[in-house]
Design a protein around this motif. Structure first.
Motif, PDB file in Angstrom:
ATOM      1  N   GLY A 126       0.815  -1.218   0.000  1.00 10.43           N
ATOM      2  CA  GLY A 126       0.000   0.000   0.000  1.00 10.43           C
ATOM      3  C   GLY A 126       0.841   1.257   0.000  1.00 10.43           C
ATOM      4  O   GLY A 126       0.491   2.246  -0.648  1.00 10.43           O
ATOM      5  N   PHE A 127       1.954   1.223   0.733  1.00 12.51           N
ATOM      6  CA  PHE A 127       2.816   2.397   0.804  1.00 12.51           C
ATOM      7  C   PHE A 127       3.428   2.707  -0.564  1.00 12.51           C
ATOM      8  O   PHE A 127       3.519   3.871  -0.955  1.00 12.51           O
ATOM      9  N   LEU A 128       3.829   1.665  -1.300  1.00 13.19           N
ATOM     10  CA  LEU A 128       4.388   1.892  -2.639  1.00 13.19           C
ATOM     11  C   LEU A 128       3.331   2.430  -3.599  1.00 13.19           C
ATOM     12  O   LEU A 128       3.611   3.314  -4.413  1.00 13.19           O
ATOM     13  N   ILE A 129       2.111   1.922  -3.511  1.00 14.43           N
ATOM     14  CA  ILE A 129       1.030   2.439  -4.359  1.00 14.43           C
ATOM     15  C   ILE A 129       0.754   3.902  -4.010  1.00 14.43           C
ATOM     16  O   ILE A 129       0.612   4.748  -4.897  1.00 14.43           O
ATOM     17  N   TRP A 130       0.687   4.210  -2.719  1.00  9.99           N
ATOM     18  CA  TRP A 130       0.436   5.581  -2.277  1.00  9.99           C
ATOM     19  C   TRP A 130       1.569   6.512  -2.699  1.00  9.99           C
ATOM     20  O   TRP A 130       1.339   7.631  -3.149  1.00  9.99           O
ATOM     21  N   THR A 131       2.806   6.027  -2.597  1.00  8.22           N
ATOM     22  CA  THR A 131       3.957   6.821  -3.021  1.00  8.22           C
ATOM     23  C   THR A 131       3.899   7.086  -4.520  1.00  8.22           C
ATOM     24  O   THR A 131       4.212   8.187  -4.984  1.00  8.22           O
ATOM     25  N   PHE A 132       3.473   6.081  -5.297  1.00  4.26           N
ATOM     26  CA  PHE A 132       3.313   6.287  -6.738  1.00  4.26           C
ATOM     27  C   PHE A 132       2.266   7.360  -7.016  1.00  4.26           C
ATOM     28  O   PHE A 132       2.459   8.225  -7.864  1.00  4.26           O
ATOM     29  N   LEU A 133       1.125   7.317  -6.306  1.00 10.02           N
ATOM     30  CA  LEU A 133       0.072   8.319  -6.497  1.00 10.02           C
ATOM     31  C   LEU A 133       0.571   9.722  -6.137  1.00 10.02           C
ATOM     32  O   LEU A 133       0.285  10.693  -6.842  1.00 10.02           O
ATOM     33  N   ILE A 134       1.323   9.828  -5.055  1.00  8.50           N
ATOM     34  CA  ILE A 134       1.877  11.127  -4.664  1.00  8.50           C
ATOM     35  C   ILE A 134       2.869  11.607  -5.722  1.00  8.50           C
ATOM     36  O   ILE A 134       2.859  12.781  -6.116  1.00  8.50           O
ATOM     37  N   GLY A 135       3.727  10.713  -6.201  1.00  9.33           N
ATOM     38  CA  GLY A 135       4.698  11.087  -7.231  1.00  9.33           C
ATOM     39  C   GLY A 135       4.026  11.521  -8.526  1.00  9.33           C
ATOM     40  O   GLY A 135       4.419  12.522  -9.135  1.00  9.33           O
TER      41      GLY A 135
END
Length: 196
Positions: free
Chosen positions: A120-129
């Motif tokens: 989830g953190f990687l998906i969220w980081t992708f969305l933020i990026g």
């Protein structure tokens, strides 16, 4: 709040640096930088005349920040991560609130990592990026600056507040990522929009 003041200051600096990097010779950017500089000088001058001692005020603020209950919450979450946390899928949505007995973690990055794990953190980081990339592409257009600035404020405030479940976060992200930039740029220029 101190967190918002810090987030606003840092995001303003980020926005100015990004504007200067994108449009160094823009009249609007020069006026914006000049206005912010004049405002900062006036603010410092007025507060100095009123008798504020900046060094003692900064020292007091640093001391208050170190006594914040947020640090205890973060320590509690981190200690829980070493004991029962699943690194792949996390503790589940609202898991941080559960271990903190109903209070928020006051750190979106830590909250997402704890609740959703690395996936989830990687998906969220992708969305933020991706949202940040869209914001940087739109920084050239004056009418987008409030939304871009709001996004940079949110990115800094993620470190001090639990904003993952707040609708404003997703509203700003949705607006900045609403349409592919190329199509938006063509439509904007077709109706007579001008670049800065």
């Amino acid at each position: 709040s101190r967190g918002f003041a810090l987030a606003f200051s840092i995001s303003t600096v980020i926005l100015i640096v990004a504007l200067l990097a994108k449009r160094r010779h823009s009249v609007f950017v020069k006026r914006l930088v000049g206005a912010i500089t004049i405002l900062a000088i006036i603010t410092i001058g007025l507060t100095s005349l009123m008798g504020y001692d900046f060094l003692s005020m900064l020292e007091k603020r640093a001391k208050l920040a170190s006594q914040s209950p947020r640090y205890a919450m973060w320590h509690w979450i981190l200690s829980e991560m070493t004991e029962t946390w699943n690194p792949l899928i996390g503790a589940g949505l609202r898991g941080a609130e559960e271990i903190l007995e109903g209070t928020y973690s006051h750190n979106s990055y830590l909250g997402v990592l704890f609740e959703t794990g690395l996936v989830g953190f990687l998906i969220w980081t992708f969305l933020i990026g991706y949202t940040t990339l869209c914001a940087l592409r739109r920084i050239k257009y004056q009418e987008w600056l409030p939304w871009v600035h709001a996004w940079f404020v949110l990115m800094v405030m993620f470190a001090f507040f639990s904003l993952v479940y707040h609708p404003f976060t997703w509203l700003v992200a949705g607006i900045l990522t609403a349409s592919p930039f190329g199509q938006q740029k063509e439509a904007y220029l077709a109706i007579g929009g001008n670049k800065l």
